[in-house]
Design a protein around this motif. Sequence first.
Motif, PDB file in Angstrom:
ATOM      1  N   LEU A   7      -8.822  -6.352  27.058  1.00 14.04           N
ATOM      2  CA  LEU A   7      -9.625  -5.148  27.314  1.00 14.04           C
ATOM      3  C   LEU A   7     -10.856  -5.552  28.106  1.00 14.04           C
ATOM      4  N   ILE A   8     -10.657  -5.787  29.369  1.00 14.95           N
ATOM      5  CA  ILE A   8     -11.710  -6.316  30.230  1.00 14.95           C
ATOM      6  C   ILE A   8     -12.283  -5.205  31.103  1.00 14.95           C
ATOM      7  N   LYS A   9     -13.612  -5.134  31.129  1.00 12.58           N
ATOM      8  CA  LYS A   9     -14.308  -4.115  31.911  1.00 12.58           C
ATOM      9  C   LYS A   9     -13.749  -4.049  33.334  1.00 12.58           C
ATOM     10  N   GLY A  10     -13.486  -2.807  33.763  1.00 13.14           N
ATOM     11  CA  GLY A  10     -13.001  -2.589  35.113  1.00 13.14           C
ATOM     12  C   GLY A  10     -11.489  -2.616  35.253  1.00 13.14           C
ATOM     13  N   THR A  11     -10.769  -2.922  34.157  1.00 13.63           N
ATOM     14  CA  THR A  11      -9.311  -2.959  34.225  1.00 13.63           C
ATOM     15  C   THR A  11      -8.719  -1.658  33.692  1.00 13.63           C
ATOM     16  N   GLU A  12      -7.453  -1.442  33.991  1.00 13.79           N
ATOM     17  CA  GLU A  12      -6.744  -0.234  33.576  1.00 13.79           C
ATOM     18  C   GLU A  12      -6.775  -0.054  32.059  1.00 13.79           C
TER      19      GLU A  12
END
Length: 108
Positions: A7-12
């Motif tokens: 759950l990485i910022k900027g990912t889908e």
Amino acid sequence: KLIAGCLIKGTEGVKLSKDLKIVSDYYFEKTKANALSNRKLCKLIDEKKIDKLVLCGFDESACVSATAKSAILEHFKVNIIKNSVGTINEKKSKKLRVHLKNSGVKYI
């Protein structure tokens, strides 16, 4: 297979679901497992005199349980929506569920 850190910022994967019913303008990003580590969130909780938290989340074996444990220590009533949490580690989640239930957490 799911991996930690997905759950990485900027990912889908971090986008809010179109099915999510937004009921306020409050939005708090979480950068640590325990959501209560966010000072802005805690300030709002204090201002609104909130005493009960209802939790859902991606990984019960990590973030959800970390937040629940912290909330119990801070004397909140805690409910976890059981059909709204996932887990990366089912074995660990089962053990944590027992511990959380014994600490007063309710699964609804």
